[in-house]
Design a protein around this motif. Sequence first.
Motif, PDB file in Angstrom:
ATOM      1  N   UNK A   8       0.849  -1.194   0.000  1.00  0.00           N
ATOM      2  CA  UNK A   8       0.000   0.000   0.000  1.00  0.00           C
ATOM      3  C   UNK A   8       0.888   1.248   0.000  1.00  0.00           C
ATOM      4  N   UNK A   9       0.383   2.348  -0.611  1.00  0.00           N
ATOM      5  CA  UNK A   9       1.218   3.559  -0.746  1.00  0.00           C
ATOM      6  C   UNK A   9       1.794   4.050   0.575  1.00  0.00           C
ATOM      7  N   UNK A  10       0.996   3.986   1.658  1.00  0.00           N
ATOM      8  CA  UNK A  10       1.531   4.560   2.906  1.00  0.00           C
ATOM      9  C   UNK A  10       2.670   3.713   3.456  1.00  0.00           C
ATOM     10  N   UNK A  11       2.641   2.417   3.134  1.00  0.00           N
ATOM     11  CA  UNK A  11       3.755   1.562   3.560  1.00  0.00           C
ATOM     12  C   UNK A  11       4.997   1.900   2.734  1.00  0.00           C
ATOM     13  N   UNK A  12       4.769   2.083   1.449  1.00  0.00           N
ATOM     14  CA  UNK A  12       5.880   2.446   0.570  1.00  0.00           C
ATOM     15  C   UNK A  12       6.526   3.736   1.060  1.00  0.00           C
ATOM     16  N   UNK A  13       5.687   4.704   1.430  1.00  0.00           N
ATOM     17  CA  UNK A  13       6.216   5.981   1.899  1.00  0.00           C
ATOM     18  C   UNK A  13       7.044   5.833   3.166  1.00  0.00           C
ATOM     19  N   UNK A  14       6.527   4.971   4.060  1.00  0.00           N
ATOM     20  CA  UNK A  14       7.270   4.771   5.307  1.00  0.00           C
ATOM     21  C   UNK A  14       8.635   4.165   5.019  1.00  0.00           C
ATOM     22  N   UNK A  15       8.668   3.256   4.058  1.00  0.00           N
ATOM     23  CA  UNK A  15       9.953   2.651   3.700  1.00  0.00           C
ATOM     24  C   UNK A  15      10.869   3.705   3.094  1.00  0.00           C
ATOM     25  N   UNK A  16      10.300   4.491   2.183  1.00  0.00           N
ATOM     26  CA  UNK A  16      11.097   5.546   1.560  1.00  0.00           C
ATOM     27  C   UNK A  16      11.599   6.529   2.602  1.00  0.00           C
ATOM     28  N   UNK A  17      10.776   6.754   3.617  1.00  0.00           N
ATOM     29  CA  UNK A  17      11.176   7.700   4.662  1.00  0.00           C
ATOM     30  C   UNK A  17      12.483   7.267   5.315  1.00  0.00           C
ATOM     31  N   UNK A  18      12.667   5.966   5.385  1.00  0.00           N
ATOM     32  CA  UNK A  18      13.897   5.455   5.982  1.00  0.00           C
ATOM     33  C   UNK A  18      15.127   5.914   5.219  1.00  0.00           C
ATOM     34  N   UNK A  19      14.962   6.091   3.917  1.00  0.00           N
ATOM     35  CA  UNK A  19      16.093   6.520   3.107  1.00  0.00           C
ATOM     36  C   UNK A  19      16.304   8.024   3.179  1.00  0.00           C
ATOM     37  N   UNK A  20      15.201   8.745   3.108  1.00  0.00           N
ATOM     38  CA  UNK A  20      15.317  10.198   2.991  1.00  0.00           C
ATOM     39  C   UNK A  20      15.365  10.887   4.354  1.00  0.00           C
ATOM     40  N   UNK A  97      10.450  13.767  -5.879  1.00  0.00           N
ATOM     41  CA  UNK A  97       9.049  13.916  -5.494  1.00  0.00           C
ATOM     42  C   UNK A  97       8.648  13.036  -4.344  1.00  0.00           C
ATOM     43  N   UNK A  98       9.575  12.730  -3.448  1.00  0.00           N
ATOM     44  CA  UNK A  98       9.155  11.880  -2.339  1.00  0.00           C
ATOM     45  C   UNK A  98       9.432  12.461  -0.967  1.00  0.00           C
ATOM     46  N   UNK A  99      10.082  13.620  -0.906  1.00  0.00           N
ATOM     47  CA  UNK A  99      10.455  14.140   0.411  1.00  0.00           C
ATOM     48  C   UNK A  99       9.219  14.448   1.252  1.00  0.00           C
ATOM     49  N   UNK A 100       8.332  15.273   0.730  1.00  0.00           N
ATOM     50  CA  UNK A 100       7.173  15.660   1.532  1.00  0.00           C
ATOM     51  C   UNK A 100       6.315  14.445   1.877  1.00  0.00           C
ATOM     52  N   UNK A 101       6.116  13.562   0.915  1.00  0.00           N
ATOM     53  CA  UNK A 101       5.315  12.363   1.178  1.00  0.00           C
ATOM     54  C   UNK A 101       5.973  11.516   2.267  1.00  0.00           C
ATOM     55  N   UNK A 102       7.285  11.344   2.173  1.00  0.00           N
ATOM     56  CA  UNK A 102       7.976  10.525   3.175  1.00  0.00           C
ATOM     57  C   UNK A 102       7.920  11.157   4.549  1.00  0.00           C
TER      58      UNK A 102
END
Length: 612
Positions: A8-20, A97-102
């Motif tokens: 799900x998108x929110x899970x993807x974002x949480x994972x991406x957050x780990x990077x950014x 395009x992922x900083x704010x979402x993450x």
Amino acid sequence: MPEIKQLLPHVVNKIAAGEVVERPASMVKELVENAIDAGADRVDVVLREGGTAEVRVVDNGCGISPDQLLLAVTSHATSKIQSDDDLFDVSTLGFRGEALASIGSVSHLKLRSRVATSDAGAELQVDGGSIGTVTPTAAAVGTTVSVSDLFFNTPVRRKFLRTIRTELGHCIETVTRLALAHPQIHFSLTHDDRLLHDLPPVSELRDRIAHFFGQPLAEGLLEISSQEGDIAVTGYVAHPQNSRSHTKMQYLILGGRFIRDRSLQHALSEAYRGLLLRGRYPICFLQIEMPADQVDVNVHPTKLEVRFRDGQRLYRQMLSALRTRFLKANLNATLAPLGSAPHSTKQTASLPLGTASGSRDGMPNRAIPVNLHERKNLSSAEQDTSGEGEADLAAFSASAFSDANRKDTPHTAGQPINVDQHATVPAIQVMDRYLIAESDNTVIVMDQHALHESILYEKLREKILSGPLDRQPLLVPEPVDLSADEAAALLDQRETLSQLGIEIEPFGGETVLLTGLPSLLAKQNRGKLLQSLAAQFASPGGTTERRDLLDELLHMVACKAAIKAGDVLATEEIQDLVAQRTESKTSHHCPHGRPTTLVLTREDLDRQFLRT
Ligand code: ADP
Ligand code: MG
């Protein structure tokens, strides 16, 4: 068999957050970069509790129109690239395009913005990934992003956050990097209602450097300007007198971004080869400009590292630009410090910088190369200590403190010239700063501060190596007033200070209680000593790693405790200092790498007077 499902998108974002988003400083970086991309010329960063409670970035850029707000916080939504071709020709700082979402997925994020063509703004709130609705609100033109309670919904990550002091330190470093890369932008940084930095726009990078690192460092900088084809390297490097025990003050800026690049750091070390003592690293503020298609910035999640199309070419350009500059500054043409064999003064052919400054046109040969022997110890592989791990004390004493690196130094100065033995006149002090002595057929000029400093440094170092310093508990503990920042910084280093025999305790508020001191330092002005240590810790370039710290501390303590230039010395003090120098093994360089002593042989003088 386990079933494969799309995340799900929110899970993807949480994972991406780990990077950014690793820590508050990463948010500061992403948000300020967005502000810069939006064309802001004023960016205010406001932090609470080191950024763990809140990071707020206010800019006066182009803003986001209400109908775009939702997209801004949606992952993989960006205004900065349109097609895949753009990926290799990026002129903006962001584009994934992922900083704010993450960030929104692991915090409470509030985005408020207004574009110049509208009289009203709008805002949007995101809480742990759940996106609210866009509501109209009053706002100034530009954008304010406020992020609070980082990692409130990811306790595991929250645990990785360090002390407020440490997180603040990272945030300050992030702002420092951005401000150095964009001197034309007005930045400010406020922490817990205290304005830490106010940086009006400047046209000269040097002024920003002076703001962060002090006027003396900025004034001593050597300007670099090199253009080869479509690649430009400009900016400043520090005089070898100013070096550090770490590589953190190597600021490389590419397309408005601070980058780390091992190969370029190596080029830097190569350029300074022979000019710095082992374990010391150059300081630089260098801007690299090249066509966007010559570099891939899309190889690292936060773009800290990049890939150059022709890394070799850049390496060579940087090395040669620095070497040329050093030649021009005549860094190689100083009289030999005692470290280089006084009797090999004719050996001018093998200058570190590859030139022979010699007797041209029949002029007397004045120039003696800087210590040729240091070069052997500067094997570049050993120098590469950009790994940021924390070494413990044991490892520290084994490397930085050990004499191993000095043992193989072949300089004859290992056996110090015995000044007293054949001296016909006692040493004298001139200009309130130099000591002059005579030894058989040589005149020895010593810098009283540098000499005393190196003697103290060595004494401290030896003492630490052979066991705990003998400390003197103070009968009456001494309260020392500091700023809140400095007090916190100093108390953070309590353990390391204790290794040195400096014992402190919190005393409430902004006061620290000094309870013990090594007997070596008993005679010092204690308040002053502590204040300057604290100021150093609290400064943005200050060291936080333990291993560096102890060494830096030794340098600092030795420097603070040493006789200053300008101190008038009594005859006994002069003789005492000169005698200590004779006993000392390494007193030919002060801990900063400056020579403490110049030796003029009779041949040198004869040549100067055209007697040969
Ligand atoms: P990226 O910067 O990689 O595009 P972000 O998630 O950081 O991704 O931002 C998404 C989009 O939101 C940006 O492309 C930009 O259009 C807009 N945006 C973000 N911050 C700002 C700002 N401070 N001012 C104007 N627009 C912004
Ligand atoms: Mg961005």
